[in-house]
Design an enzyme around this catalytic site. Structure first.
Site, mmCIF file in Angstrom:
data_model
loop_
_atom_site.group_PDB
_atom_site.id
_atom_site.type_symbol
_atom_site.label_atom_id
_atom_site.label_comp_id
_atom_site.label_asym_id
_atom_site.label_seq_id
_atom_site.Cartn_x
_atom_site.Cartn_y
_atom_site.Cartn_z
ATOM 1 N NE ARG A 47 -18.400 -45.741 32.127
ATOM 2 C CZ ARG A 47 -17.898 -44.999 33.103
ATOM 3 N NH1 ARG A 47 -17.292 -45.573 34.112
ATOM 4 N NH2 ARG A 47 -17.982 -43.697 33.057
ATOM 5 C CE LYS A 152 -20.963 -30.101 17.192
ATOM 6 N NZ LYS A 152 -21.849 -30.668 16.309
ATOM 7 C CG ASP A 181 -18.711 -28.617 9.479
ATOM 8 O OD1 ASP A 181 -19.792 -29.116 9.116
ATOM 9 O OD2 ASP A 181 -18.641 -27.505 10.011
ATOM 10 C CG HIS A 182 -22.491 -33.598 9.758
ATOM 11 N ND1 HIS A 182 -22.614 -32.983 10.966
ATOM 12 C CD2 HIS A 182 -23.727 -33.573 9.207
ATOM 13 C CE1 HIS A 182 -23.876 -32.595 11.150
ATOM 14 N NE2 HIS A 182 -24.581 -32.947 10.087
ATOM 15 C CE LYS A 186 -26.183 -31.636 6.402
ATOM 16 N NZ LYS A 186 -27.105 -32.711 6.724
ATOM 17 C CD GLU A 220 -30.955 -29.173 14.227
ATOM 18 O OE1 GLU A 220 -30.799 -30.378 14.021
ATOM 19 O OE2 GLU A 220 -30.347 -28.540 15.110
ATOM 20 C CG ASP A 239 -24.881 -28.418 18.519
ATOM 21 O OD1 ASP A 239 -24.124 -29.392 18.666
ATOM 22 O OD2 ASP A 239 -26.021 -28.501 18.027
ATOM 23 C CG HIS A 244 -22.793 -27.801 11.172
ATOM 24 N ND1 HIS A 244 -21.683 -28.580 10.986
ATOM 25 C CD2 HIS A 244 -23.530 -28.430 12.121
ATOM 26 C CE1 HIS A 244 -21.741 -29.627 11.796
ATOM 27 N NE2 HIS A 244 -22.849 -29.559 12.499
ATOM 28 C CE LYS A 344 -29.934 -29.129 18.789
ATOM 29 N NZ LYS A 344 -29.956 -29.887 17.542
HETATM 30 C C1 BG6 Z 1 -24.797 -31.660 14.719
HETATM 31 C C2 BG6 Z 1 -25.313 -30.992 15.962
HETATM 32 O O1 BG6 Z 1 -23.468 -31.291 14.481
HETATM 33 O O2 BG6 Z 1 -25.598 -31.276 13.621
HETATM 34 C C3 BG6 Z 1 -26.765 -31.353 16.190
HETATM 35 O O3 BG6 Z 1 -24.538 -31.403 17.080
HETATM 36 C C4 BG6 Z 1 -27.589 -31.012 14.968
HETATM 37 O O4 BG6 Z 1 -27.279 -30.671 17.324
HETATM 38 C C5 BG6 Z 1 -26.959 -31.641 13.733
HETATM 39 O O5 BG6 Z 1 -28.895 -31.556 15.164
HETATM 40 C C6 BG6 Z 1 -27.675 -31.173 12.491
HETATM 41 O O6 BG6 Z 1 -27.192 -31.897 11.397
HETATM 42 P P1 BG6 Z 1 -28.146 -32.260 10.179
HETATM 43 O O7 BG6 Z 1 -27.241 -32.993 9.236
HETATM 44 O O8 BG6 Z 1 -29.233 -33.129 10.753
HETATM 45 O O9 BG6 Z 1 -28.646 -30.967 9.656
#
Ligand code: BG6
Length: 396
Positions: A47, A152, A181-182, A186, A220, A239, A244, A344
């Site tokens: 938007r 997710k 799931d990113h 990796k 993190e 999250d 992950h 975090k």
């Molecule tokens: C995301 C979360 O899926 O993964 C974030 O929503 C998190 O909160 C992130 O910071 C961490 O990913 P990476 O690749 O930076 O470890």
């Protein structure tokens, strides 16, 4: 290397953090490595108002802050990036999208209308966007493939996850849906499999007879970084943990797949997750730690506590840290604790798996002899480290 066919990539929620921090940098690297199709268009949709140029400028700025880029390659990549502002939660406004996609198809000379829709939006839009796309014929594969990528959290609990699956399937077929799931993209996470199943040395030791316990950590530095509204509804469990970290746990714990393909992998991951011991009330009391970050001073900068972040309720009880001791009930892992934790705004930034091996049966060099540890570091400084007990230097 398989190069995908010419296509358009539509990013819904393009003005958000995920686009700037992950999606555009990832697409840039694919482009720089010549892994994108010969002809492709990226269309940000959201938007917030941007022109193509102002959107590119903002992306350029954040890319340069994040990482080293080659200016000429970045310029060439940015020429493929476009932006369409419209209210993505209102189905009546989707004609802006179809018109823009038509114009881009003409501009890029696409003969097929292959289109990937990436939902980088708040989860509450995961139901309505697929329905709006379908209403405007944008799920129709007679003109080229149409794929939907969903991030997710996929639902809030089991019932809402099933409902979401049903809602999406009303408009898209299973082969069109990519639940992503990113972490699985990796290199070091993928390497876990190669490391385990292509070296004969470790597999005989990879079980309850030799392993004492396993730690999986995703720590993190970052706080919620402007995503307070989303995060406060989600928390560390939804999250990071259930997606992950449990995926990493599954790769550590699973049996070797019969083949390396999606179905065989899924079967083994599923079996590992299905063997997780359900959590009893006692486990929740004794084996679970939840926490929330408070204000801190980092490098001379005062950073807000979680409850003072934008979009977060002042009396929020959402967890930003979770640590849980878990067990996997199967022949390989029975009795071996898995300590899984993420949080975090922690002092250290590290994602790693540490396998702690048992002590020797008879500790001839004393009880304090060092243990054997295998550290699989996912980020930063990815690598694998093995520690052995050796004689120390003689003291003079
Ligand atoms: C995301 C979360 O899926 O993964 C974030 O929503 C998190 O909160 C992130 O910071 C961490 O990913 P990476 O690749 O930076 O470890």
């Amino acid at each position: 290397m398989v190069i995908p066919e010419n296509s358009s990539i539509v990013i819904f929620g393009a003005s958000g953090d995920l686009t700037f921090r992950k999606l555009i940098p990832a697409l840039y690297h694919l482009y720089a490595n010549k892994q994108l199709p010969a002809s492709f268009a990226i269309l940000g949709a959201s938007r917030t108002f941007y022109s193509d140029e102002s959107f590119r400028d903002k992306l350029r700025h954040s890319m340069q802050e994040l990482e080293k880029t080659d200016p000429a390659t970045l310029d060439a990549f940015m020429a493929h990036v476009h932006y369409q502002s419209f209210n993505i939660s209102d189905t009546h406004e989707y004609h802006h999208l179809t018109e823009r996609l038509d114009a881009l198809a003409a501009q890029y000379g696409f003969t097929q209308r292959n289109t990937l829709f990436y939902l980088a939006t708040p989860p509450k839009l995961y139901n309505s966007i697929p329905a709006s796309l379908a209403e405007h014929g944008l799920n129709d594969e007679s003109t080229g493939w149409k794929r939907l990528v969903v991030e997710k959290p996929f639902g809030y609990d089991l019932a809402s996850a099933r409902q979401l699956d049903k809602d999406i399937h009303a408009h898209f077929a299973e082969h069109q849906i990519y639940r992503i799931d990113h972490y699985l993209g990796k290199e070091t996470v993928q390497n876990l499999l190669v490391f385990r199943f292509s070296n004969a040395m470790f597999e005989p030791l990879w079980n309850r007879n030799f392993i004492d316990y396993v730690e999986i950590t995703g720590a993190e530095h970052l706080g919620v970084e402007g995503r307070g509204g989303y995060y406060d509804q989600s928390g560390a469990v939804r999250d990071m943990f259930q997606n992950h970290l449990l995926q990493v746990l599954a790769l550590v714990a699973m049996e070797p797949p019969a083949q390396i393909n999606a179905d065989a992998m899924r079967d083994e991951v599923f079996k590992a997750l299905q063997s997780l011991e359900p959590l009893s009330d006692d486990d929740l009391t004794n084996n679970l730690v939840l926490g929330q970050y408070t204000e801190s001073l980092v490098g001379g900068n005062a950073l807000p506590g979680y409850r003072n972040e934008q979009g977060v309720a002042e009396d929020s009880r959402t967890e930003t840290y979770v640590g849980l001791k878990m067990f996997i009930n199967n022949w390989r892992w029975n009795g071996v604790p898995f300590y899984v934790r993420t949080g975090k705004r922690l002092p250290t930034r590290v994602t790693e798996v540490v396998i702690h091996f048992k002590q020797t049966p008879h500790p001839v060099f004393g009880k304090n002899a060092p243990e054997n540890r295998l550290v699989i570091r996912i980020q930063p400084d990815e690598g694998i480290q093995m520690s052995f007990g050796l004689k120390g230097k003689p003291r003079c």
